[in-house]
Each structure stands twice: as structure tokens, then as C-alpha cells.
Write a protein that holds these residues in place. Structure first.
Motif, PDB file in Angstrom:
ATOM      1  N   HIS A 195       0.863  -1.173   0.000  1.00  0.00           N
ATOM      2  CA  HIS A 195       0.000   0.000   0.000  1.00  0.00           C
ATOM      3  C   HIS A 195       0.903   1.227   0.000  1.00  0.00           C
ATOM      4  N   SER A 240       1.477   5.625  -1.397  1.00  0.00           N
ATOM      5  CA  SER A 240       0.846   6.895  -1.780  1.00  0.00           C
ATOM      6  C   SER A 240       1.813   7.667  -2.662  1.00  0.00           C
ATOM      7  N   TRP A 241       1.259   8.610  -3.435  1.00  0.00           N
ATOM      8  CA  TRP A 241       2.063   9.438  -4.331  1.00  0.00           C
ATOM      9  C   TRP A 241       1.328  10.746  -4.563  1.00  0.00           C
ATOM     10  N   ASN A 242       2.064  11.758  -5.007  1.00  0.00           N
ATOM     11  CA  ASN A 242       1.477  13.052  -5.313  1.00  0.00           C
ATOM     12  C   ASN A 242       0.896  13.051  -6.714  1.00  0.00           C
ATOM     13  N   ARG A 263      -2.595  14.099  -2.707  1.00  0.00           N
ATOM     14  CA  ARG A 263      -2.008  12.794  -2.359  1.00  0.00           C
ATOM     15  C   ARG A 263      -2.997  11.680  -2.695  1.00  0.00           C
ATOM     16  N   VAL A 264      -2.515  10.640  -3.379  1.00  0.00           N
ATOM     17  CA  VAL A 264      -3.336   9.504  -3.790  1.00  0.00           C
ATOM     18  C   VAL A 264      -2.773   8.244  -3.150  1.00  0.00           C
ATOM     19  N   ARG A 265      -3.677   7.312  -2.802  1.00  0.00           N
ATOM     20  CA  ARG A 265      -3.268   6.042  -2.205  1.00  0.00           C
ATOM     21  C   ARG A 265      -3.701   4.899  -3.098  1.00  0.00           C
ATOM     22  N   SER A 316      -5.445   2.945  -7.853  1.00  0.00           N
ATOM     23  CA  SER A 316      -5.918   3.893  -6.851  1.00  0.00           C
ATOM     24  C   SER A 316      -7.015   3.270  -5.998  1.00  0.00           C
ATOM     25  N   ASP A 317      -6.988   3.536  -4.697  1.00  0.00           N
ATOM     26  CA  ASP A 317      -8.010   3.023  -3.788  1.00  0.00           C
ATOM     27  C   ASP A 317      -9.386   3.618  -4.071  1.00  0.00           C
ATOM     28  N   LEU A 350       7.090   7.195  -4.684  1.00  0.00           N
ATOM     29  CA  LEU A 350       6.134   6.492  -3.815  1.00  0.00           C
ATOM     30  C   LEU A 350       6.555   6.524  -2.347  1.00  0.00           C
ATOM     31  N   LEU A 408       2.824   2.922   2.886  1.00  0.00           N
ATOM     32  CA  LEU A 408       1.851   3.179   3.938  1.00  0.00           C
ATOM     33  C   LEU A 408       1.671   1.924   4.773  1.00  0.00           C
TER      34      LEU A 408
END
Length: 71
Positions: free
Chosen positions: A10, A12-14, A19-21, A52-53, A66, A69
Motif C-alpha cells: 500500500h 501513496s504518491w502526489n 495525495r493519492v493512495r 488507486s483506492d 512512492l 503506507l
């Protein structure tokens, strides 16, 4: 040495929207053509395919972009 991740991690990134997970689906260790664009990858510098979640969008990023998380 860039960050290394594995399938299922898991992260995240900009993005332009903030911010996206998401979860890593695949690790590409050679160049990959995705939506008409060649994403350069190698065993030492792979591209990570991430879903993407929230939106189910698929993105490809290098490890340096990346952040891991917790589960």
C-alpha cells in the motif's frame, strides 16, 4: 538506491489532485508501453503499476515517487 516495493504494498504518491493512495498490482522491470507512452524501467529502476483506492485508476510510477503506507 531507489525505494523498492512488491506486489500488494500500500503506497501513496502526489498527483495534480493531491495525495493519492493505492496498491501495487505489478512491478515492471523492462520498458512497458502503457496507453501509448513508453515507461522506462529496468531491474535496478522498476516502474510500479498501482491501482488507486478511490477511483480504480491505474498509474505507473518509479520508486522515488512512492511512499509506503501501513496496512
Amino acid at each position: 538506491m531507489p525505494n523498492t516495493f512488491k506486489v500488494g504494498d500500500h503506497v501513496s504518491w502526489n498527483s495534480e489532485a493531491g495525495r493519492v493512495r493505492g496498491h501495487i498490482l505489478r512491478v515492471h522491470r523492462k520498458d512497458v508501453d502503457y496507453r501509448g507512452y513508453i515507461h522506462h524501467a529496468s531491474p535496478d529502476d522498476p516502474q510500479y503499476e498501482i491501482k488507486s483506492d478511490k477511483t480504480d485508476h491505474i498509474a505507473l510510477h518509479k520508486g522515488w515517487a512512492l511512499r509506503r503506507l501501513g496496512s
